[in-house]
Design an enzyme around this catalytic site. Structure first.
Site, PDB file in Angstrom:
ATOM      1  N   ASP A 122       1.088  -1.094  -0.039  1.00  0.00           N
ATOM      2  CA  ASP A 122      -0.174   0.051  -0.129  1.00  0.00           C
ATOM      3  C   ASP A 122       1.012   1.418   0.252  1.00  0.00           C
ATOM      4  O   ASP A 122       2.077   1.158  -1.036  1.00  0.00           O
ATOM      5  CB  ASP A 122      -0.509  -0.115   1.234  1.00  0.00           C
ATOM      6  CG  ASP A 122      -2.406   0.496   1.091  1.00  0.00           C
ATOM      7  OD1 ASP A 122      -3.459   0.601   0.897  1.00  0.00           O
ATOM      8  OD2 ASP A 122      -2.240   1.846   1.386  1.00  0.00           O
TER       9      ASP A 122
ATOM     10  N   TYR B 129      -3.560  11.277   1.693  1.00  0.00           N
ATOM     11  CA  TYR B 129      -3.785  11.104   0.009  1.00  0.00           C
ATOM     12  C   TYR B 129      -4.097  12.397  -0.685  1.00  0.00           C
ATOM     13  O   TYR B 129      -3.937  12.702  -2.167  1.00  0.00           O
ATOM     14  CB  TYR B 129      -5.333  10.510   0.515  1.00  0.00           C
ATOM     15  CG  TYR B 129      -5.297   8.679   0.075  1.00  0.00           C
ATOM     16  CD1 TYR B 129      -5.200   8.566   1.593  1.00  0.00           C
ATOM     17  CD2 TYR B 129      -5.682   7.793  -0.642  1.00  0.00           C
ATOM     18  CE1 TYR B 129      -5.035   7.138   1.622  1.00  0.00           C
ATOM     19  CE2 TYR B 129      -5.782   6.810  -0.429  1.00  0.00           C
ATOM     20  CZ  TYR B 129      -5.534   6.044   1.063  1.00  0.00           C
ATOM     21  OH  TYR B 129      -5.328   4.526   1.700  1.00  0.00           O
TER      22      TYR B 129
ATOM     23  N   HIS C 251      -4.788  -7.417  -0.352  1.00  0.00           N
ATOM     24  CA  HIS C 251      -3.866  -6.556  -0.281  1.00  0.00           C
ATOM     25  C   HIS C 251      -3.324  -6.310   1.109  1.00  0.00           C
ATOM     26  O   HIS C 251      -1.842  -5.965   0.770  1.00  0.00           O
ATOM     27  CB  HIS C 251      -4.666  -5.680  -0.515  1.00  0.00           C
ATOM     28  CG  HIS C 251      -4.303  -3.919  -0.355  1.00  0.00           C
ATOM     29  ND1 HIS C 251      -4.120  -3.275  -1.001  1.00  0.00           N
ATOM     30  CD2 HIS C 251      -3.807  -2.594   0.730  1.00  0.00           C
ATOM     31  CE1 HIS C 251      -3.173  -2.184  -0.662  1.00  0.00           C
ATOM     32  NE2 HIS C 251      -3.731  -1.874  -0.132  1.00  0.00           N
TER      33      HIS C 251
END
Lengths: 631, 631
Positions: B392, B538, B595
């Site tokens: 990630d 982000y 993930h």
């Protein structure tokens, strides 16, 4: 290569016949519309032969009047020979070729025209008017009654809310120098929450929210909540029977109205006398706005001798709004105006899943299906034909109504037109190169450069993306945290009112609205726990099933009037809107105002709606004169 | 029109010279590579004249060997004459044209080559190694100490949390027949919240989270939290001084290690004797996994006579993960393995703004800047050269480290490679037409059709869009509501583990993880109120400032090893990864796993990391043999 003359198609033909080969250079002076001239117009041309096959693009064709034969000379020095030595013959074949040029060039034109046709528009799909959105076990229920409704803020709910607000955790400090650029500023949030907890008068606001008569009625499995306000008329008012032109008073209705009016007048006189006694009458007068006073002075004028029409108008809110957005607008629409021979009865529903209306229990209730519910609601209220107005999702739904039920919608007023017709999109793209083809210079910066618009859209559509995919996830936090709900919803009332408000430390929240106004709207979401079901509308409306209807490409024949605020999220000029609304009567373009226009500038919206409906009536009259009786 | 023969370019030339005009039809047999033959190859050709201008596309050119002149006959019966009567001459001009075709065709090829160069790769930018992210008033602080750290769940916090969980409102029922397709299913959520409130053992879990030695140290204004675990080695272990090849024991370190080992051995013997007395030793044995037992039996074998290296490895988590993701992996990496002459010292930091690490107080801390912080952390711990592993955001940061500091990174292991090099993107597009050019057939469905991939990406990236634009808004609700935080974070542990889990009523949450594991991770976010600052990453990483660095287009020379889980969010085969990682040594492709791979399949990740580092060591050895001494 020498240019030895400029000739038109006929001349070319003639010349060709004379000497077998003809050279020609087409200049701007060549008349357009012919085959080859057409080629110039489009800078390229498809040439065909007898076999029906085609030669790819030749951009510009020169035909010298002297030379070795019947050749077309390109500007590149390559000669294109028309007709051949062995197998190709001049004369009729040559003519055929020129015709082929015209035909093939024409095809290009037709392709363009086909993309933007008024001929062969797709027909609207027929949706199930009885589709059931409630629990299956209620299917037996056929209750069509209209029940009175009151907003109630239960003491328990208020206590719990205040408790949650007071136990809010320490909010994450905003970054240094940041206002609303990363979302709701936490310092500003604290002030809002403080007001909500300590200063917001729950009882008084509850009372205010009950200003207008409210009802619910059971439609397709759902209890639909709505406000219904009939005109505040003391004289000279007649209801317009839906859809008929002119002043028509059905006998029964007329007598009922007369009776109601007498009763209303008596009650009003009684109230005035009571107020006069208690000294309130002075305050009452001073509360009136200037324009109201002007009208009052005119109320006894001659024009009122004419009978007034009451026309039904559906007002639809969107997300994250509610019926509260229309509270300031409603009295402006239901009050008689000088110079107008009509006044509105307004119906203001909560969308399904929003506030006091039930939510669907199964997937699929998108805006076209809500359009069906809203039409059923209006029919239940006796309005077979009516006017519609909407913003945000409301604008999408009223547009769908105008598309799906053009026979029922007398006129369509929107303050958030966003046409996605394929030609609109195409022309928008072309406009990114030649803006002046698409939009007046003074409004160009509202659309272009497209990169700026997309960048803005990207920045402001994160909520939409999330709600269109995982509304139930984010809904949990927003249902559980009043602070979270406040930040999530009020952020929109900042940035969407004036884009640059996001650079103000307090988001400019109270520049256009009072905190009471904003919190009233918030209370409708909080007290009903409806944020999740409200957000689901995004998932439904962006679903494959909904998109497959392709309503955006079906033009609506309903007369349409557009009101465009300066800070609406997207701007489209009339030339782009017309693909979807061929009977676009007017576009009012404002230099101020934001997304929640009815809430922010009710007087402007009211004036515009009156202008619109007046124009819609004229439009129908003209239609009638033309002998078109479909409406 | 008759085809009277097929000739090549040279023949055309010769024929042309003979009779002025030549007719020719090129068939498949015409040799490619020449000017016009090239045209056939591309089905169309641009022909140029001496002036440098060009004639638009002629798809197929026929040149009959007999006819009226040097004309090219198109299949349509239109003859294209090469050379002219007055101004164009055949011969050299004709050759020029053919050459022009070749040149223009060649340009296309060069453009393609230029887009994917190994020559002229851009150089990495130099970032400020001391950029200050903390409050200005701390700038005087030059504390470089490393302080022990313990996770503490304060009783007040636990009480408040349980209270919030017990006063959760009635959650909005999920739609009929819907599992996780609209987000977290509310029925499933209730069970999770119930467990959190009633069954999660806060004290025991707190203790578990303190399993490994943890520290904080002050870097660039921020206290950075990290776990540091040195190998569980009882013999034969030597530390590898960073970056040097071979077995090197600095004198001071060696003696310190010896001392520590003696002490450790004595303590261990003492513990075993105590356990033997209390009868626990049996349980201890039975808890060992099969593979551990296998290794145990080998631990005294000959290979252990060789000295072991301790190599530093930085492990980086992402969002919505934490250091907790590595708790099962850490002991597998710090334990000696048969057949390996090295073992890891792992450093597992909390990213800035995540969990126990401070957040930046001003904008700009994106992944490249975090790469700087992480390198400073490793340097502070004495590791000038080290290996990195990440998933990630962790994978993005370790990739940035490999790009910005290739001298310091000995090897780069990632389980979420996502290369956005322009050539990768271009080739991905080409692969959408010719998948076999890009990806092995058996993996093609992980990438193509692109529409499926984009549709999936669109559906799963709403959170990203929101967090990249308004993290502070949604952060309020998630900071205030534990239920909301649980839904928001755990949804990712459902869908991102196996995509189809979203069709299971409980989201398959406990198929790969225990609720304790999931809630441990959640507790790190809740107890630190760090969700907002975590989500801000982000916004920073999608900022214009960050993107302007264009790190994605800068290849990293660091040897790279990729581990690709079946359900990672994106799949890219080696051929696409190589543009960014030219020294890509291996790609391990799994048929399972999601993930959060280190969390879900720690043994697989541990094996792969050992394999990778072994290969990295060989790579460096080979480099050294080749006389390249840069590492």
């Amino acid at each position: 290569m020498d240019d030895v003359g400029t000739i038109g198609c006929n001349e070319l033909h003639a010349a060709s016949q004379r000497d077998g080969w003809t050279r020609c250079h087409f200049s701007q002076s060549v008349p357009r519309g012919g085959g080859i001239a057409f080629a110039r117009c489009f800078a390229c041309v498809l040439l065909g032969d007898d076999t029906g096959s085609s030669l790819p693009f030749l951009s510009e064709i020169s035909i010298p009047t002297q030379g070795a034969g019947n050749k077309l000379m390109t500007p590149l020095g390559l000669q294109v020979c028309m007709g051949g030595d062995d197998d190709l013959h001049f004369g009729p074949a040559m003519v055929n070729k020129l015709l082929a040029v015209a035909v093939l060039g024409g095809i290009g034109f037709v392709v363009w025209r086909y993309l933007c046709p008024s001929c062969h528009p797709p027909k609207p799909p027929v949706l199930d008017a009885d589709e059931w959105w409630g629990p299956d076990h209620l299917k037996a229920t056929r209750d069509e009654s209209i029940k009175p409704f009151k907003v109630v803020f239960k003491p328990d709910m208020i206590k719990d809310l205040k408790d949650r607000l007071s136990r809010a955790r320490k909010w994450t400090p905003s970054l240094e120098g940041v206002a609303f650029e990363y979302g709701f500023n936490s310092k500003s949030l604290e002030k809002v929450l403080q007001y909500w907890k300590d200063s917001y008068q729950f009882e008084a606001r509850e009372k205010y929210l009950n200003t207008y008569p409210q009802f619910t009625t059971f439609i397709q499995g759902l209890n639909i909540h709505f406000i219904r306000v009939k005109p505040d008329a003391t004289q000279g008012v007649e209801e317009e029977e839906e859809g008929r032109r002119g002043l028509i008073g059905a006998v029964d209705k007329a007598s009922l109205i007369k009776e109601a009016k007498v009763q209303k007048k008596q009650e009003r006189l009684k109230r005035i006398r009571e107020r006069e006694r208690s000294g309130q009458i002075k305050n009452l007068h001073s509360e009136r706005t200037a324009s109201t006073r002007d009208w009052s002075s005119l109320l006894n004028n001659d024009f009122l001798k004419y009978m007034q029409q009451v026309v039904p108008l559906l007002l639809l809110h969107g997300w994250p709004g509610s019926v509260r957005e229309f509270y300031e607008l409603i009295p402006l629409l239901t009050k008689q105006r000088p110079g107008r021979n009509f006044v509105f009865e307004v119906v203001v529903p909560s969308l399904p899943g929003y506030g006091f209306s039930d939510a669907a229990v199964r997937p699929g209730l998108a805006t076209p299906q809500i359009a069906v519910i809203m039409r059923n609601l209006m029919r239940r209220l006796g309005h077979k034909k009516f006017y519609v107005q909407g913003g945000d999702w409301g604008s999408v739904i009223v547009s769908n109504m105008a598309t799906l039920f053009p026979e029922d919608i007398l006129g369509h007023h929107t303050n958030m037109p966003f046409v996605q017709h394929k030609c609109t999109l195409l022309k928008t793209l072309i406009g990114s190169v030649f803006p002046s083809w698409v939009v007046e210079e003074k409004y160009a910066e509202r659309m272009y450069p497209l990169s700026k618009f997309f960048s803005f859209l990207l920045e402001e559509s994160g909520y939409l993306h999330l709600q269109a995919t995982k509304p139930d996830t984010v809904g949990v936090a927003l249902t559980d945290s009043p602070a979270g709900l406040a930040a999530y919803i009020l952020e929109k009332f900042s940035t969407w009112t004036v884009f640059d408000y996001k650079h103000l430390p307090d988001g400019g929240l109270t520049k256009k609205f009072t905190l009471d106004q904003l919190l009233d709207n918030l209370m409708i979401y909080w007290s009903t726990s409806s944020i999740t079901t409200a957000m689901r509308l995004y998932s439904e409306d962006f679903s494959i099933k909904k998109r497959a209807l392709k309503l955006e490409n079906i033009p609506s024949p309903v007369p349409t009037w557009v009101l465009q605020a300066r800070y609406e999220l997207a701007f489209q000029p009339a030339g782009l809107l017309k693909y979807k609304y061929p009977n676009l009567i007017n576009v009012t373009i404002l230099d101020e105002g934001g997304h929640f226009l009815a809430f922010e500038m009710p007087a402007v919206v009211a004036d515009d709606v009156f202008n619109a409906v007046s124009a819609f009536k004229d439009w129908h009259k003209n239609k009638a004169k033309e002998g078109k009786t479909e409406l």
